[in-house]
Write an enzyme that holds these catalytic residues in place. Structure first.
Site, mmCIF file in Angstrom:
data_model
loop_
_atom_site.group_PDB
_atom_site.id
_atom_site.type_symbol
_atom_site.label_atom_id
_atom_site.label_comp_id
_atom_site.label_asym_id
_atom_site.label_seq_id
_atom_site.Cartn_x
_atom_site.Cartn_y
_atom_site.Cartn_z
ATOM 1 C CG HIS A 57 -0.329 0.253 2.622
ATOM 2 N ND1 HIS A 57 0.050 1.170 2.955
ATOM 3 C CD2 HIS A 57 0.268 -0.931 3.195
ATOM 4 C CE1 HIS A 57 0.723 0.969 4.279
ATOM 5 N NE2 HIS A 57 0.788 -0.197 4.340
ATOM 6 C CG ASP A 58 -0.435 4.654 1.125
ATOM 7 O OD1 ASP A 58 -1.138 4.891 0.789
ATOM 8 O OD2 ASP A 58 -0.808 3.513 2.177
ATOM 9 N N GLY B 198 4.746 -1.370 2.650
ATOM 10 C CA GLY B 198 4.109 -0.386 2.328
ATOM 11 C C GLY B 198 4.811 1.053 2.526
#
Length: 269
Positions: free
Chosen positions: A121-122, A139
């Protein structure tokens, strides 16, 4: 609008599919997905809501794009995955969408994500990067432009890898990797500058020598990182590459990697 879409593909009516897009059998494209002109979607690829895929990309069989993040803090907030133009996503790559931290997982233009690699994520991956087979990016990792990561390497959450850096295969990245450098190991250590990559990208002999002189001051002359930065700014001729390196070091939150001889190279040292 010309499209080559298999009758065996599953495409949500709200998905936006551009011109000259090919979607092979058993691919699944969900709602709130945008696929721009000329992109090819291979068999059994799954593209979840929030995906934005640019022009002339290639998404190979089994890839999963924009699945929910594997983050216990995720609370269902809206987020996306954004992929630039001419990027290739090979077999069984997984790209999780963002969270409240950044809201988007992004991949730039002309980047290659090889088979079985994972973007958490991200994550932010720049332009012209190569992420080799089975590389795992946790992440909120950041890869600047022209980064190359060798196969089966892993990058710790929040780490940043500077432009034109190379991480050798089977490595573990626990700290930030400064621009133009080459690192290897578990955890990675500084092994020199990425001379081969810089030559391939048109850096002059003088530019390479200047970069080498900066990293000699950081890693090979007995200074801690703060002393090295002060020395570089006081005694070396300013260049765009120097500005890029100094800015990266000052912005580093995890400290830059150690040298191969064990010198600590963190901002606090």
């Amino acid at each position: 609008m010309k499209q080559l879409i298999s009758t065996k593909a599953e495409i949500h009516p709200d998905a936006k599919i551009g011109n000259n897009v090919t979607v092979e059998a058993f691919a699944k494209i969900d709602k709130d997905v945008v696929i721009e002109d000329g992109t090819w979607i291979g068999a059994n690829a799954v593209i979840f809501p929030g995906a934005r895929i640019g022009k002339d990309c290639k998404i190979f069989p089994g890839a999963v794009i924009s699945a929910q993040p594997q983050d216990l803090k995720f609370n269902g907030e809206y987020s996306t995955v954004e992929i630039g133009d001419r990027t290739t996503v090979r077999e069984y790559v997984t790209i999780n969408r963002g969270t409240a931290a950044r809201g988007v997982t992004s991949v730039g233009n002309d980047t290659l994500l090889m088979a079985y690699s994972h973007l958490g994520h991200d994550v932010s991956v720049g332009n012209h990067c190569v992420v080799s087979n089975s590389v795992q990016l946790a992440g909120e990792v950041v890869l600047e432009d022209w980064v190359v990561i060798g196969g089966m390497s892993a990058v710790h959450q929040f780490c940043r890898i500077g432009a034109h850096a190379m991480v050798s295969g089977m490595s573990g990245v626990l700290s930030d990797v400064a621009p133009f450098t080459k690192v290897f190991g578990l955890p990675v250590a500084y092994m020199g500058i990425n001379i081969v990559g810089l030559k391939r990208r048109g850096f002059s002999r003088q530019q390479i020598d200047n970069i080498h002189e900066i990293y000699r001051a950081i890693y090979q002359q007995g200074r801690n990182i703060s002393q090295a930065v002060e020395y570089i700014q006081s005694y070396l001729d300013p260049t765009p590459e120097m500005g890029q390196i100094i800015s990266f070091i000052k912005q580093s939150k995890r400290g830059i990697v150690k040298s191969s001889i064990g010198q600590t190279a963190s901002v606090e040292s």
